[in-house]
Scaffold this motif. Structure first.
Motif, PDB file in Angstrom:
ATOM      1  N   UNK A 219     -50.850 -45.769 -45.925  1.00 38.93           N
ATOM      2  CA  UNK A 219     -49.946 -45.282 -46.957  1.00 38.93           C
ATOM      3  C   UNK A 219     -50.506 -43.976 -47.516  1.00 38.93           C
ATOM      4  N   UNK A 220     -49.665 -42.955 -47.580  1.00 42.11           N
ATOM      5  CA  UNK A 220     -50.069 -41.630 -48.069  1.00 42.11           C
ATOM      6  C   UNK A 220     -50.549 -41.701 -49.516  1.00 42.11           C
ATOM      7  N   UNK A 221     -51.584 -40.925 -49.798  1.00 49.50           N
ATOM      8  CA  UNK A 221     -52.076 -40.801 -51.164  1.00 49.50           C
ATOM      9  C   UNK A 221     -52.981 -41.919 -51.631  1.00 49.50           C
ATOM     10  N   UNK A 222     -53.200 -42.933 -50.800  1.00 47.61           N
ATOM     11  CA  UNK A 222     -54.087 -44.042 -51.168  1.00 47.61           C
ATOM     12  C   UNK A 222     -55.332 -43.983 -50.290  1.00 47.61           C
ATOM     13  N   UNK A 223     -56.487 -44.378 -50.833  1.00 49.25           N
ATOM     14  CA  UNK A 223     -57.720 -44.347 -50.043  1.00 49.25           C
ATOM     15  C   UNK A 223     -57.596 -45.183 -48.766  1.00 49.25           C
TER      16      UNK A 223
ATOM     17  N   UNK B 168     -58.843 -40.002 -47.800  1.00 52.17           N
ATOM     18  CA  UNK B 168     -57.466 -40.088 -48.268  1.00 52.17           C
ATOM     19  C   UNK B 168     -56.654 -38.983 -47.605  1.00 52.17           C
ATOM     20  N   UNK B 169     -55.448 -39.317 -47.177  1.00 54.47           N
ATOM     21  CA  UNK B 169     -54.509 -38.322 -46.659  1.00 54.47           C
ATOM     22  C   UNK B 169     -53.289 -38.359 -47.576  1.00 54.47           C
ATOM     23  N   UNK B 170     -53.016 -37.246 -48.218  1.00 60.69           N
ATOM     24  CA  UNK B 170     -51.913 -37.193 -49.178  1.00 60.69           C
ATOM     25  C   UNK B 170     -50.557 -36.945 -48.540  1.00 60.69           C
TER      26      UNK B 170
ATOM     27  N   UNK C 287     -55.237 -41.910 -29.995  1.00 60.84           N
ATOM     28  CA  UNK C 287     -54.104 -42.583 -30.620  1.00 60.84           C
ATOM     29  C   UNK C 287     -53.605 -41.759 -31.780  1.00 60.84           C
ATOM     30  N   UNK C 288     -52.832 -42.420 -32.644  1.00 60.90           N
ATOM     31  CA  UNK C 288     -52.237 -41.723 -33.775  1.00 60.90           C
ATOM     32  C   UNK C 288     -52.348 -42.583 -35.039  1.00 60.90           C
ATOM     33  N   UNK C 289     -52.692 -41.930 -36.134  1.00 62.61           N
ATOM     34  CA  UNK C 289     -52.696 -42.551 -37.462  1.00 62.61           C
ATOM     35  C   UNK C 289     -51.395 -42.128 -38.125  1.00 62.61           C
ATOM     36  N   UNK C 290     -50.505 -43.091 -38.338  1.00 58.00           N
ATOM     37  CA  UNK C 290     -49.219 -42.812 -38.982  1.00 58.00           C
ATOM     38  C   UNK C 290     -49.386 -43.010 -40.479  1.00 58.00           C
ATOM     39  N   UNK C 291     -49.191 -41.939 -41.216  1.00 53.87           N
ATOM     40  CA  UNK C 291     -49.303 -41.984 -42.677  1.00 53.87           C
ATOM     41  C   UNK C 291     -47.897 -41.917 -43.236  1.00 53.87           C
ATOM     42  N   UNK C 292     -47.493 -42.988 -43.908  1.00 52.45           N
ATOM     43  CA  UNK C 292     -46.106 -43.113 -44.398  1.00 52.45           C
ATOM     44  C   UNK C 292     -46.035 -43.046 -45.906  1.00 52.45           C
TER      45      UNK C 292
END
Length: 173
Positions: free
Chosen positions: A71-75, A146-148, A168-173
């Motif tokens: 989840x975006x914006x969360x550690x 964290x990815x915002x 692979x891929x890290x999907x940040x939603x």
């Protein structure tokens, strides 16, 4: 070695790995989890603010999943476990989360020359969001970042020749 030779060697190593591997080890992927527990009174405490991700690498040059979600914006708390037995000098694994749009092949070629820094090229720091240590069989490392911004962030193992199969891929939603 020139770039053409390095690229040819990288492709050959990937081809040999694919054709020489025996039975594939299948391990279920662990998805992003949020911990919730119910107390004796039946009241749920607040959900943790953290994305907990676990990924495994093995002696067959494979991650157990090629997709992670957060989840975006969360550690994000990401653990890489090397479940094999071979030492890192021969079958080292790391996990490098890259910025969107990073040329993975070009990054891997530069990483081949970065043995002194565990295959994390100093010249590519701007392309790296986070990375684990280089691990040998039986070791694990946990990183927090964290990815915002929502998006698809590639991840790879930057040990020489591994990017052909370990990505692979890290999907940040």
């Amino acid at each position: 070695m020139n770039t053409k030779t390095k690229l040819s060697l990288l492709i050959l190593m990937g081809f040999l790995t694919i054709t020489s591997c025996g039975k594939k080890e299948t391990v279920p992927a662990e998805e992003s989890t949020e911990v919730t527990e119910t107390s004796a009174e039946g009241v749920q405490p607040a959900v943790t603010e953290e994305n907990v991700l676990i990924i495994e690498g093995n002696d067959q040059m494979q991650f157990n999943t090629n997709e992670l979600k957060a989840v975006a914006g969360k550690p994000i708390k990401l653990t890489l476990k090397h479940v094999g037995k071979i030492p890192k000098e021969s079958m080292g694994h790391n996990l490098v989360v890259l910025q969107e749009g990073t040329d993975q092949s070009a990054f891997a070629l530069k990483a081949n020359e970065a043995q002194a820094t565990d295959y994390i090229p100093e010249s590519e720091k701007a392309s790296i969001i986070a990375h684990t240590k280089l691990l040998g069989g039986g070791e694990e490392d946990t990183i927090e970042f964290t990815i915002d911004k929502k998006g698809s962030y590639p991840f790879i193992c930057s040990f020489p020749g591994h990017v052909a199969m370990m990505k692979g891929v890290l999907l940040v939603e």
